[in-house]
Design a protein around this motif. Structure first.
Motif, PDB file in Angstrom:
ATOM      1  N   LEU A  26      -8.513   6.505  -4.580  1.00 20.67           N
ATOM      2  CA  LEU A  26      -7.256   5.900  -4.160  1.00 20.67           C
ATOM      3  C   LEU A  26      -7.382   4.393  -3.941  1.00 20.67           C
ATOM      4  O   LEU A  26      -6.427   3.643  -4.162  1.00 20.67           O
ATOM      5  CB  LEU A  26      -6.779   6.586  -2.868  1.00 20.67           C
ATOM      6  CG  LEU A  26      -5.400   6.226  -2.351  1.00 20.67           C
ATOM      7  CD1 LEU A  26      -4.330   6.506  -3.406  1.00 20.67           C
ATOM      8  CD2 LEU A  26      -5.097   7.028  -1.084  1.00 20.67           C
ATOM      9  N   LYS A  30      -4.797   1.955  -5.764  1.00 26.13           N
ATOM     10  CA  LYS A  30      -3.951   1.071  -4.947  1.00 26.13           C
ATOM     11  C   LYS A  30      -4.147  -0.389  -5.356  1.00 26.13           C
ATOM     12  O   LYS A  30      -3.184  -1.154  -5.438  1.00 26.13           O
ATOM     13  CB  LYS A  30      -4.325   1.213  -3.455  1.00 26.13           C
ATOM     14  CG  LYS A  30      -3.696   2.393  -2.766  1.00 26.13           C
ATOM     15  CD  LYS A  30      -4.256   2.524  -1.340  1.00 26.13           C
ATOM     16  CE  LYS A  30      -3.595   1.570  -0.370  1.00 26.13           C
ATOM     17  NZ  LYS A  30      -2.285   2.069   0.089  1.00 26.13           N
ATOM     18  N   ALA A  34      -1.198  -2.632  -6.957  1.00 23.83           N
ATOM     19  CA  ALA A  34      -0.739  -3.786  -6.177  1.00 23.83           C
ATOM     20  C   ALA A  34      -0.835  -5.075  -6.993  1.00 23.83           C
ATOM     21  O   ALA A  34       0.095  -5.894  -6.987  1.00 23.83           O
ATOM     22  CB  ALA A  34      -1.556  -3.910  -4.895  1.00 23.83           C
ATOM     23  N   TYR A 264      -8.758   4.130   7.034  1.00 16.91           N
ATOM     24  CA  TYR A 264      -7.741   3.155   6.641  1.00 16.91           C
ATOM     25  C   TYR A 264      -7.914   1.796   7.315  1.00 16.91           C
ATOM     26  O   TYR A 264      -7.159   0.860   7.052  1.00 16.91           O
ATOM     27  CB  TYR A 264      -6.318   3.723   6.824  1.00 16.91           C
ATOM     28  CG  TYR A 264      -5.916   4.090   8.231  1.00 16.91           C
ATOM     29  CD1 TYR A 264      -5.588   3.114   9.170  1.00 16.91           C
ATOM     30  CD2 TYR A 264      -5.859   5.433   8.624  1.00 16.91           C
ATOM     31  CE1 TYR A 264      -5.211   3.449  10.453  1.00 16.91           C
ATOM     32  CE2 TYR A 264      -5.482   5.781   9.908  1.00 16.91           C
ATOM     33  CZ  TYR A 264      -5.156   4.794  10.822  1.00 16.91           C
ATOM     34  OH  TYR A 264      -4.789   5.135  12.104  1.00 16.91           O
ATOM     35  N   VAL A 271     -10.055  -2.419  -1.160  1.00 19.56           N
ATOM     36  CA  VAL A 271      -8.818  -2.595  -1.952  1.00 19.56           C
ATOM     37  C   VAL A 271      -8.648  -4.077  -2.300  1.00 19.56           C
ATOM     38  O   VAL A 271      -8.405  -4.446  -3.451  1.00 19.56           O
ATOM     39  CB  VAL A 271      -7.571  -2.089  -1.179  1.00 19.56           C
ATOM     40  CG1 VAL A 271      -6.286  -2.425  -1.939  1.00 19.56           C
ATOM     41  CG2 VAL A 271      -7.656  -0.585  -0.925  1.00 19.56           C
ATOM     42  N   LYS A 275      -8.642  -5.716  -5.939  1.00 20.03           N
ATOM     43  CA  LYS A 275      -7.358  -6.303  -6.335  1.00 20.03           C
ATOM     44  C   LYS A 275      -7.531  -7.727  -6.876  1.00 20.03           C
ATOM     45  O   LYS A 275      -6.882  -8.118  -7.842  1.00 20.03           O
ATOM     46  CB  LYS A 275      -6.414  -6.313  -5.121  1.00 20.03           C
ATOM     47  CG  LYS A 275      -4.997  -6.693  -5.455  1.00 20.03           C
ATOM     48  CD  LYS A 275      -4.140  -6.689  -4.193  1.00 20.03           C
ATOM     49  CE  LYS A 275      -3.020  -7.696  -4.348  1.00 20.03           C
ATOM     50  NZ  LYS A 275      -2.362  -8.001  -3.088  1.00 20.03           N
TER      51      LYS A 275
END
Ligand SMILES: [Zn+2]
Length: 295
Positions: A26, A30, A34, A264, A271, A275
């Motif tokens: 995930l 993500k 994004a 989280y 992430v 990204k």
């Protein structure tokens, strides 16, 4: 929502390419989504057989479909490096947009015979699914390698590419043009870059007249990537660079909060790290000037 074929045609006309990024959790999904949304460019996510085994074919299809529908965003799903028709059929039934049917390890005649069968069988299940065939040798494993494979032995020719496309009816071709799966340690350190055979890409595009994918794009010289897209590459695959960023981001997230156990709160570092890589590659594939003007 228009299909992948429409976006390939549109990006080809604009002289840009679609970025393809492998995901196996995930965090990666993500990050890719994004970055693509921020830049507002179509994107492909892909999973090899190993990655699909971990994430599960039907579940990733449902997840990506949900993103596409909820946000009305052109994110497409590819069954990367599929070596058997059974695994291809599984992906077709799950609703994948495209498949890389990879029998490049077999002699070319056998590769053509089985790829032709796969094109017919997969399109019978899912008519708009795009099938990509592979020729030549670009090594295996999107990992960190100690030594480089002898790529010059497996480079594709324009004749071979044309014969393969005409015989099999594939929508997309992945040739060997100096690209390589995985990265060498010196590439991870940024000391060396992969170089591409641009003239070979031009000759293959002119002769075979299909969409072309560049596999193993991680660690490639930026200018070579721009020229490769100008010469006719439509899709560029990036995996190892993301895996390196994933690990570094995760290590950073763990190190800065040594007592944290909440996923989280730890995982956003990973992430963000992934990204950044995706965004910089998407800008390059989609023409950097375009983004400079908009900001
Ligand atoms: Zn690949």
């Amino acid at each position: 929502m228009r299909c992948l074929q429409d976006f390939l045609q549109e990006t080809q006309q604009s002289g840009v390419a679609i970025g393809h990024f492998n995901v196996s959790d995930l965090v990666l999904l993500k990050a890719v989504f994004a970055a693509a949304r921020e830049l507002n460019v179509p994107v492909m996510v892909g999973l090899s057989e190993g990655e699909r085994e971990f994430v599960v074919t039907r579940e990733i299809a449902a997840f990506v479909r949900s993103l596409r529908e909820e946000f009305g965003f052109p994110i497409f799903l590819n069954a990367d490096h599929t070596h058997s028709l059974a695994k291809g059929i599984e992906a077709a039934k799950a609703g994948f947009d495209s498949i890389v049917f990879d029998l490049s390890a077999l002699p070319i005649e056998e590769n053509m015979r089985q790829t032709k069968q796969a094109v017919e069988a997969l399109k019978a299940i899912h008519p708009s699914m795009l099938v990509e065939g592979e020729i030549g040798d670009i090594g295996t494993g999107s990992e960190i390698h100690d030594v480089s494979p002898e790529l010059f032995k497996g480079l594709s020719t324009a004749e071979e590419a044309t014969q393969f496309v005409e015989t099999t009816g594939v929508d997309i071709l992945a040739p060997a043009v100096g690209n390589m799966h995985g990265m060498l340690k010196s590439m991870v350190r940024g000391e060396t870059k992969k170089r591409l055979d641009i003239e070979r890409i031009t000759a293959i595009k002119r002769a075979a007249r299909v969409f072309l994918t560049l596999h193993g794009g991680s660690g490639t010289d930026d200018e070579d990537l721009r020229k490769a897209i100008g010469a006719g590459i439509n899709i560029v695959h990036i995996n190892t660079e993301l895996r390196v960023a994933w690990r570094r981001g995760l290590e950073h997230g763990l190190a800065k909060q040594p007592d944290e156990v909440v996923p989280y709160k730890i995982l956003p570092s990973a992430v963000e790290s992934v990204k950044q890589v995706v965004a910089s590659r998407l800008k390059l594939f989609n023409g950097e000037g375009h983004f400079a003007q908009r900001t």
